[in-house]
Design a protein around this motif. Sequence first.
Motif, PDB file in Angstrom:
ATOM      1  N   GLY A 174       0.776  -1.232   0.201  1.00  0.00           N
ATOM      2  CA  GLY A 174      -0.035  -0.016   0.014  1.00  0.00           C
ATOM      3  C   GLY A 174       1.012   1.289  -0.109  1.00  0.00           C
ATOM      4  N   VAL A 175       1.745   1.274   0.690  1.00  0.00           N
ATOM      5  CA  VAL A 175       2.796   2.436   0.713  1.00  0.00           C
ATOM      6  C   VAL A 175       3.566   2.435  -0.500  1.00  0.00           C
ATOM      7  CG1 VAL A 175       4.843   3.520   2.071  1.00  0.00           C
ATOM      8  CG2 VAL A 175       2.849   2.130   3.293  1.00  0.00           C
ATOM      9  N   ALA A 176       3.931   1.450  -1.032  1.00  0.00           N
ATOM     10  CA  ALA A 176       4.572   1.549  -2.420  1.00  0.00           C
ATOM     11  C   ALA A 176       3.476   2.174  -3.465  1.00  0.00           C
ATOM     12  CB  ALA A 176       5.123   0.023  -2.651  1.00  0.00           C
ATOM     13  N   ARG A 177       2.525   1.877  -3.500  1.00  0.00           N
ATOM     14  CA  ARG A 177       1.686   2.403  -4.439  1.00  0.00           C
ATOM     15  C   ARG A 177       1.396   3.930  -4.324  1.00  0.00           C
ATOM     16  NH1 ARG A 177      -2.897  -1.250  -2.405  1.00  0.00           N
ATOM     17  NH2 ARG A 177      -3.107  -3.069  -3.405  1.00  0.00           N
ATOM     18  N   GLU A 178       1.471   4.286  -3.020  1.00  0.00           N
ATOM     19  CA  GLU A 178       1.557   5.791  -2.855  1.00  0.00           C
ATOM     20  C   GLU A 178       2.733   6.418  -3.240  1.00  0.00           C
ATOM     21  OE1 GLU A 178      -0.852   7.939  -1.172  1.00  0.00           O
ATOM     22  OE2 GLU A 178      -1.893   6.195  -2.106  1.00  0.00           O
ATOM     23  N   VAL A 179       3.893   5.852  -3.247  1.00  0.00           N
ATOM     24  CA  VAL A 179       5.392   6.417  -3.509  1.00  0.00           C
ATOM     25  C   VAL A 179       5.296   6.377  -5.111  1.00  0.00           C
ATOM     26  CG1 VAL A 179       7.727   5.987  -3.691  1.00  0.00           C
ATOM     27  CG2 VAL A 179       6.489   5.704  -1.540  1.00  0.00           C
ATOM     28  N   ALA A 180       4.765   5.177  -5.608  1.00  0.00           N
ATOM     29  CA  ALA A 180       4.785   5.167  -7.144  1.00  0.00           C
ATOM     30  C   ALA A 180       4.020   6.092  -7.789  1.00  0.00           C
ATOM     31  CB  ALA A 180       4.399   3.620  -7.469  1.00  0.00           C
ATOM     32  N   ALA A 181       2.745   6.571  -7.236  1.00  0.00           N
ATOM     33  CA  ALA A 181       2.087   7.747  -7.601  1.00  0.00           C
ATOM     34  C   ALA A 181       2.494   9.094  -7.502  1.00  0.00           C
ATOM     35  CB  ALA A 181       0.495   7.533  -7.019  1.00  0.00           C
ATOM     36  N   LEU A 182       3.292   9.158  -6.373  1.00  0.00           N
ATOM     37  CA  LEU A 182       3.622  10.462  -6.228  1.00  0.00           C
ATOM     38  C   LEU A 182       4.992  10.659  -6.896  1.00  0.00           C
ATOM     39  CD1 LEU A 182       3.705  10.184  -1.881  1.00  0.00           C
ATOM     40  CD2 LEU A 182       2.263  11.989  -3.573  1.00  0.00           C
ATOM     41  N   ASN A 183       5.815   9.729  -7.551  1.00  0.00           N
ATOM     42  CA  ASN A 183       6.999  10.114  -8.068  1.00  0.00           C
ATOM     43  C   ASN A 183       6.770   9.646  -9.809  1.00  0.00           C
ATOM     44  OD1 ASN A 183       9.349  10.870  -6.190  1.00  0.00           O
ATOM     45  ND2 ASN A 183       8.144   9.074  -5.100  1.00  0.00           N
ATOM     46  N   GLY A 184       5.626   8.905 -10.040  1.00  0.00           N
ATOM     47  CA  GLY A 184       5.306   8.568 -11.232  1.00  0.00           C
ATOM     48  C   GLY A 184       6.404   7.399 -11.572  1.00  0.00           C
ATOM     49  N   ALA A 185       6.864   6.567 -10.586  1.00  0.00           N
ATOM     50  CA  ALA A 185       7.890   5.566 -10.665  1.00  0.00           C
ATOM     51  C   ALA A 185       7.054   4.234 -10.984  1.00  0.00           C
ATOM     52  CB  ALA A 185       8.600   5.280  -9.469  1.00  0.00           C
ATOM     53  N   VAL A 186       7.866   3.037 -11.528  1.00  0.00           N
ATOM     54  CA  VAL A 186       7.526   1.845 -11.881  1.00  0.00           C
ATOM     55  C   VAL A 186       7.329   1.309 -10.604  1.00  0.00           C
ATOM     56  CG1 VAL A 186       7.578  -0.046 -13.399  1.00  0.00           C
ATOM     57  CG2 VAL A 186       8.001   2.208 -14.158  1.00  0.00           C
ATOM     58  N   MET A 187       6.215   0.423 -10.272  1.00  0.00           N
ATOM     59  CA  MET A 187       6.285  -0.668  -9.250  1.00  0.00           C
ATOM     60  C   MET A 187       6.500  -1.790  -9.411  1.00  0.00           C
ATOM     61  SD  MET A 187       3.626  -0.362  -5.890  1.00  0.00           S
ATOM     62  CE  MET A 187       2.158  -1.396  -6.923  1.00  0.00           C
ATOM     63  N   SER A 188       7.198  -2.807  -8.574  1.00  0.00           N
ATOM     64  CA  SER A 188       7.508  -3.944  -9.023  1.00  0.00           C
ATOM     65  C   SER A 188       7.219  -5.041  -7.601  1.00  0.00           C
ATOM     66  CB  SER A 188       9.102  -4.174  -9.350  1.00  0.00           C
ATOM     67  OG  SER A 188       9.326  -3.557 -10.379  1.00  0.00           O
ATOM     68  N   PRO A 189       5.959  -5.211  -7.505  1.00  0.00           N
ATOM     69  CA  PRO A 189       5.680  -5.948  -6.441  1.00  0.00           C
ATOM     70  C   PRO A 189       5.911  -7.429  -6.831  1.00  0.00           C
ATOM     71  CG  PRO A 189       3.738  -5.546  -7.349  1.00  0.00           C
ATOM     72  CD  PRO A 189       4.702  -4.665  -8.130  1.00  0.00           C
ATOM     73  N   PRO A 190       6.075  -8.158  -5.653  1.00  0.00           N
ATOM     74  CA  PRO A 190       6.367  -9.718  -5.741  1.00  0.00           C
ATOM     75  C   PRO A 190       5.247 -10.451  -6.277  1.00  0.00           C
ATOM     76  CG  PRO A 190       5.803  -9.357  -3.448  1.00  0.00           C
ATOM     77  CD  PRO A 190       5.871  -8.004  -4.181  1.00  0.00           C
ATOM     78  N   GLN A 191       5.535 -11.112  -7.330  1.00  0.00           N
ATOM     79  CA  GLN A 191       4.553 -11.789  -8.478  1.00  0.00           C
ATOM     80  C   GLN A 191       4.462 -13.437  -7.769  1.00  0.00           C
ATOM     81  OE1 GLN A 191       2.777 -10.433 -10.427  1.00  0.00           O
ATOM     82  NE2 GLN A 191       3.732  -8.612  -9.935  1.00  0.00           N
ATOM     83  N   ALA A 192       3.372 -14.067  -7.505  1.00  0.00           N
ATOM     84  CA  ALA A 192       3.191 -15.513  -7.024  1.00  0.00           C
ATOM     85  C   ALA A 192       2.348 -16.055  -8.037  1.00  0.00           C
ATOM     86  CB  ALA A 192       2.668 -15.173  -5.621  1.00  0.00           C
ATOM     87  N   GLU A 193       3.186 -16.888  -8.850  1.00  0.00           N
ATOM     88  CA  GLU A 193       2.380 -17.691  -9.818  1.00  0.00           C
ATOM     89  C   GLU A 193       1.654 -18.643  -8.934  1.00  0.00           C
ATOM     90  OE1 GLU A 193       1.869 -17.254 -12.849  1.00  0.00           O
ATOM     91  OE2 GLU A 193       3.305 -15.594 -12.768  1.00  0.00           O
ATOM     92  N   PRO A 194       0.501 -19.338  -9.405  1.00  0.00           N
ATOM     93  CA  PRO A 194      -0.077 -20.373  -8.730  1.00  0.00           C
ATOM     94  C   PRO A 194       0.743 -21.682  -8.707  1.00  0.00           C
ATOM     95  CG  PRO A 194      -1.646 -19.393 -10.493  1.00  0.00           C
ATOM     96  CD  PRO A 194      -0.280 -18.999 -10.700  1.00  0.00           C
ATOM     97  N   VAL A 195       0.660 -22.128  -7.341  1.00  0.00           N
ATOM     98  CA  VAL A 195       1.559 -23.327  -7.094  1.00  0.00           C
ATOM     99  C   VAL A 195       1.102 -24.599  -7.739  1.00  0.00           C
ATOM    100  CG1 VAL A 195       2.291 -22.176  -4.804  1.00  0.00           C
ATOM    101  CG2 VAL A 195       0.390 -23.825  -4.988  1.00  0.00           C
ATOM    102  N   ALA A 196       1.918 -25.380  -7.854  1.00  0.00           N
ATOM    103  CA  ALA A 196       1.503 -26.697  -8.420  1.00  0.00           C
ATOM    104  C   ALA A 196       0.756 -27.510  -7.366  1.00  0.00           C
ATOM    105  CB  ALA A 196       2.512 -27.502  -8.846  1.00  0.00           C
ATOM    106  N   VAL A 197      -0.685 -27.955  -7.955  1.00  0.00           N
ATOM    107  CA  VAL A 197      -1.273 -28.613  -6.953  1.00  0.00           C
ATOM    108  C   VAL A 197      -1.088 -30.147  -7.012  1.00  0.00           C
ATOM    109  CG1 VAL A 197      -3.769 -29.351  -6.367  1.00  0.00           C
ATOM    110  CG2 VAL A 197      -3.219 -27.087  -7.129  1.00  0.00           C
ATOM    111  N   SER A 198      -0.477 -30.760  -5.835  1.00  0.00           N
ATOM    112  CA  SER A 198       0.020 -32.176  -5.863  1.00  0.00           C
ATOM    113  C   SER A 198      -0.866 -33.019  -5.166  1.00  0.00           C
ATOM    114  CB  SER A 198       1.322 -32.338  -5.471  1.00  0.00           C
ATOM    115  OG  SER A 198       1.387 -31.638  -4.248  1.00  0.00           O
ATOM    116  N   ILE A 199      -2.082 -32.677  -4.396  1.00  0.00           N
ATOM    117  CA  ILE A 199      -2.984 -33.459  -3.758  1.00  0.00           C
ATOM    118  C   ILE A 199      -4.275 -32.932  -4.034  1.00  0.00           C
ATOM    119  CG2 ILE A 199      -1.298 -34.229  -2.015  1.00  0.00           C
ATOM    120  CD1 ILE A 199      -2.427 -32.173  -0.030  1.00  0.00           C
ATOM    121  N   ASN A 200      -5.327 -33.774  -3.704  1.00  0.00           N
ATOM    122  CA  ASN A 200      -6.423 -33.280  -4.019  1.00  0.00           C
ATOM    123  C   ASN A 200      -7.572 -33.056  -2.590  1.00  0.00           C
ATOM    124  OD1 ASN A 200      -6.599 -33.343  -6.872  1.00  0.00           O
ATOM    125  ND2 ASN A 200      -6.878 -35.355  -6.931  1.00  0.00           N
ATOM    126  N   ASP A 201      -6.679 -33.243  -1.551  1.00  0.00           N
ATOM    127  CA  ASP A 201      -7.377 -32.872  -0.388  1.00  0.00           C
ATOM    128  C   ASP A 201      -8.210 -31.499  -0.137  1.00  0.00           C
ATOM    129  OD1 ASP A 201      -5.991 -35.016  -0.129  1.00  0.00           O
ATOM    130  OD2 ASP A 201      -5.381 -34.873   1.820  1.00  0.00           O
TER     131      ASP A 201
END
Length: 804
Positions: A174-201
């Motif tokens: 949330g703070v990074a969104r503000e800083v990016a908006a204030l400076n017109g900077a590009v934001m690089s948040p962590p990206q989490a791809e869906p993990v491999a599903v190995s069980i059906n529980d």
Amino acid sequence: MQFPESWLRSFVNPDIDSDALSHQLTMAGLEVEEVGPVAPPFEQIVVAHIKEISAHPDADKLRVCQVDDGSGDLLQVVCGAPNAAAGLTVPFARIGAKLPDGMKIGKAKMRGVESFGMLCSARELGLSEDHSGLLELDSGLSAGQSVREALSLDDTVFTLKLTPNRADCLSILGVAREVAALNGAVMSPPQAEPVAVSINDRLSVEVKAPDLCGRFAGRVIRGVNAKAKTPDWMRARLERCGQRSISALVDISNYVMLELGRPTHVFDLAKVNEGLTVRWAQEGEQLELLNGQTVTLQSDVGVIASGNELESLAGIMGGEASAVTLDTTDIYLEGAFWWPEAIMGRARRFKFSSEASHRFERGVDFANIPQDLERMTQLILEICGGQAGPLDDQIINLPERPVVALRVDRCRRVLGIDVSEQEIGEIFTRLNLPYQLENGVFKVSPPSYRFDLVIEEDLIEEVARIYGFERIPDVAPVAPAMMTMPAETLKGPHALRAVMASRDYQEVINFSFVEEDWETNYCANRNPIRLLNPIASQLAVMRSSLIGGLLANIVHNANRKQSRVRVFELGRVFERDSSAEEGDLVVQGVRQPQRLAAAAWGPAVPEQWGAPDKPVDFYDVKNDLEALLGSRANELVCEAAIHPALHPGRSARLLLGGTPIGWLGEVHPQWVQQLELARAPVVFEVDVEAISYVNLPAPTEISRQPVVIRDLAIWVDQGVSYQGLLDTLKQSIVSDAKLKIVKDIRLFDVWRDKNADGASAQTSLALRFWLQDPVVTLDDQQVEDCMKVLLAALVDQHGVRQRA
């Protein structure tokens, strides 16, 4: 909100230094309350490996270590730390190093053994108060590397003082969104791809309360290692955010909350095999929480249950029964959207607060729950291992986000600057606020994480923040100076306060939120207006009377040895009224009249030689009230009546011109005893609107004829009130033209025989009459005839007899 600058810059890294960043955040409404270094300054402290260790020949608690500091030769260091051992990687202060406390390291001899430096604990480096042993570092660090570089100690910790509406900034994202908006900077948040599903529980989840939970997502993860060590980078970030490292699973949950603003909960799957049910609690149910506290619940508190067992306080804190331990192997990871109204004030009711409730009661993003759980699952699998099941996501009842309109002309008028449509559009784009522009009106769709964007003024504030308050010129407003003529018949609040102050009363301002017992005891109000989000558990209802606050003021002063207290308050009270309609300053169903109340306790006058020490009584305070009423004091009538806060035999309903305006009397003996006061305070409470209007002065010609004074002494039976006699006399004067010469009536003497039987005892009242004709001089016969008529009226209506 506390966080290290390095974590924020990993999301967005504008080309400005720490001071400029701090100022920028503050001017944008995210006040930076404090900025400080992660670690105090020190020099020449490096990473070292303990290669060998042996006992000290002359000291049982000291040992001799051979240390590799990267210089090429092993250095001999004498150390007394209990955890010193071969193979350990620790901070090493070389000869010439300077510690945070100013101590300079030199060559030393300890019990005959030379020592060429010092191995350091966390407290000696100013990193924490831990002095139980050496600070153990990652074994993969290179010997000779600067400790400041190895531990990223050249970092800055920011502490933000956020306003309650900016819940979206309770995270690094949330703070990074503000800083990016204030400076017109590009934001690089962590990206989490869906993990491999190995069980059906899966774990069955039933949401029975859509007004409590709008969305519920979760997944099963089996085979986790709860004893896994939390990575140093994660532990360091948590500690710099003010969080204590507990265990890997708990640390990961806290980390995701701080990183993305997503509070989550981890259940021990072995303890919730019957599935989960989200519902409102049943009255009287109990739950032991993770903090060890056992709470008794009301029906307006949300819970997560498994079968008949409660497992969690929804959106606030997990239960001890399903908590993960170091022996846990299978878990259920939960993330949900809890309605803010369902969480507000519940934690404070139980006299604690939690990071989760602090966020949920302000509003948490309801759109990104699956993505946030994928991020948390990714971290769990990386650190603790395990196999993940499919992610279940139930959408039950999400908030509607209506479009908010911003008129460009209105924005310019409010801000006082000629901001262009293009600039406004660029600001909304930088803030990730989707919009459409039609005929000078921006129609903005608030994101799921911005619960503070509801009305036009909210969008104007966003424009001002990003445009820059410092860019708005300092121009004084221009307005016509028009003098208004106050109504002569109006006595405003300042005039009322001035009269009370002149009568030796001190003004107080108390909370409008009061204890529920005050409403029950002093007002007999069994259904007070309750707060959804009280600032304290005991201040949970709105006041319907000012008396409770004044009595609390008296008790506070009495406990501090004050012998005389006279206080008043002018403020609003809050009463249920179905006829009250919604308005700009009116809540539907709630009437908010202004009242003026005063309380006197102790001597009637300050201690002095010229007057005896007499406790204040009913008539002293009535005199103050009459002074407050001014020219309308002659309209005041005290009618004996019972009030729950007042003494049954020493209280009166107040009538002004025949209209009830309030109460006057001594405080009830029961409450005096409960408050542990030596004497009973005398209080009054009146409606401000009723006493704010005075009669317009009407000039009359002064009569040149002399005034005739006559006295009349009468016996009256028990139960006959002076007010009743006075009303009879006034009615007779109004109905008989011959009695118009009676100008005033006063009671000047009251006498009772103390030895008379109570049932048959009579009271002697002596009345004085002033008679005057505006044109002619009164003769004795005319006066006597008038007095006979008045006496006859009293005899006829009240059975009085003239005293000889």
